[in-house]
Design a protein around this motif. Sequence first.
Motif, short mmCIF file in Angstrom:
data_model
loop_
_atom_site.label_atom_id
_atom_site.label_comp_id
_atom_site.label_asym_id
_atom_site.label_seq_id
_atom_site.Cartn_x
_atom_site.Cartn_y
_atom_site.Cartn_z
N GLY A 104 3.08 -18.97 6.51
CA GLY A 104 2.45 -20.11 5.87
C GLY A 104 1.31 -19.66 4.98
N PHE B 196 -8.02 -7.34 6.91
CA PHE B 196 -7.49 -6.61 5.75
C PHE B 196 -6.92 -7.64 4.76
N ALA C 63 -2.26 -18.72 3.67
CA ALA C 63 -3.30 -17.98 4.39
C ALA C 63 -4.44 -18.88 4.85
N ILE D 173 0.85 -1.19 0.00
CA ILE D 173 0.00 0.00 0.00
C ILE D 173 0.89 1.23 0.00
N TYR E 135 4.90 -3.26 5.80
CA TYR E 135 4.60 -1.83 5.74
C TYR E 135 3.16 -1.54 6.22
C1 LIG Z 1 0.44 -7.12 -2.01
S1 LIG Z 1 1.58 -7.97 -1.00
C2 LIG Z 1 1.12 -7.41 0.62
C3 LIG Z 1 1.50 -5.97 0.85
C4 LIG Z 1 1.31 -5.52 2.28
N1 LIG Z 1 -0.06 -5.72 2.72
C5 LIG Z 1 1.65 -4.05 2.36
O1 LIG Z 1 0.84 -3.23 1.89
O2 LIG Z 1 2.72 -3.72 2.90
C6 LIG Z 1 0.95 -9.62 -1.00
C7 LIG Z 1 1.70 -10.56 -0.09
O3 LIG Z 1 0.85 -11.69 0.11
C8 LIG Z 1 1.63 -12.85 0.11
N2 LIG Z 1 0.75 -13.97 -0.27
C9 LIG Z 1 0.25 -14.23 -1.51
N3 LIG Z 1 -0.53 -15.33 -1.48
C10 LIG Z 1 -0.54 -15.76 -0.20
C11 LIG Z 1 -1.16 -16.85 0.46
N4 LIG Z 1 -1.95 -17.70 -0.19
N5 LIG Z 1 -0.96 -17.00 1.78
C12 LIG Z 1 -0.18 -16.11 2.46
N6 LIG Z 1 0.45 -15.07 1.89
C13 LIG Z 1 0.27 -14.88 0.57
C14 LIG Z 1 2.74 -12.56 -0.89
O4 LIG Z 1 3.88 -13.39 -0.67
C15 LIG Z 1 3.01 -11.08 -0.66
O5 LIG Z 1 4.05 -10.90 0.27
#
Ligand SMILES: C[S@@+](CC[C@H](N)C(=O)[O-])C[C@H]1O[C@@H](n2cnc3c(N)ncnc32)[C@H](O)[C@@H]1O
Length: 216
Positions: free
Chosen positions: A120, A139, A122, A45, A74
């Motif tokens: 792990g 979120f 989600a 974000i 972040y």
């Molecule tokens: C858009 S980024 C998150 C950004 C964070 N919310 C921020 O704004 O600082 C998406 C994150 O979700 C993780 N991710 C994607 N699929 C996932 C899953 N099935 N389970 C857990 N984490 C997952 C990715 O590795 C990545 O680090």
Amino acid sequence: MADSLNDTLRTQLDVYVTETFVNEDEVLKSIQAEATRNELPAISIRAFEGRLLQMLVHISGAKQIVEIGTLAGYSAVWLARALPAGGKLYTIEKSSKHAAIARDNFTRAGLNARIELLEGDALDSLTKLAPRNPFDMVFIDADRPHYHDYLDWAAANLRPGGLVAAHNAFRSGRVLTPENEDDRFVQDFNVALAKDTRFEAFVVAVGDGFAIGVRK
Ligand SMILES: C[S@@+](CC[C@H](N)C(=O)[O-])C[C@H]1O[C@@H](n2cnc3c(N)ncnc32)[C@H](O)[C@@H]1O
């Protein structure tokens, strides 16, 4: 032409809002710098979206929050800082590289007591978290194909009046004319949330858009 004029105005307004209402301190700036140094994708974000999340925490009185998708931590730091004393943010991340960087950042931010990182997938982590319900806010900022599952989990585990917020509701405008699978997933998700009788829903048109649902 009209598009580029709109884009310019939008960018100017984002800068205006950031300069007027947002204080991105050195810790938050350093988290972004660490993410860049470690070659993480630039998909967090933005600062003014973090400020919006803080306002949502305050308005909803959230004490227990679940974040799906940590990256470098972040957004987690924005969220955790808005929690009242005794509040807790559970943030879920499947990449061990991202999780390790986020843990360092939480330590540097002095937030270890308020943030628990679950490393792990989600869906597994959400199953483990469910016994700690009810939660006040969820979120969603991770893999788009599972947004419907995350919404179902939120419906089952939020208290009445609790909030679900899903990032990238606009897909940089491509929600109007999807160009890839993720765009289509988000388009479907927005419609599903809008029609979901478990939630009162809307989209907050800040940054890349937050689809918001209030649990009935
Ligand atoms: C858009 S980024 C998150 C950004 C964070 N919310 C921020 O704004 O600082 C998406 C994150 O979700 C993780 N991710 C994607 N699929 C996932 C899953 N099935 N389970 C857990 N984490 C997952 C990715 O590795 C990545 O680090």
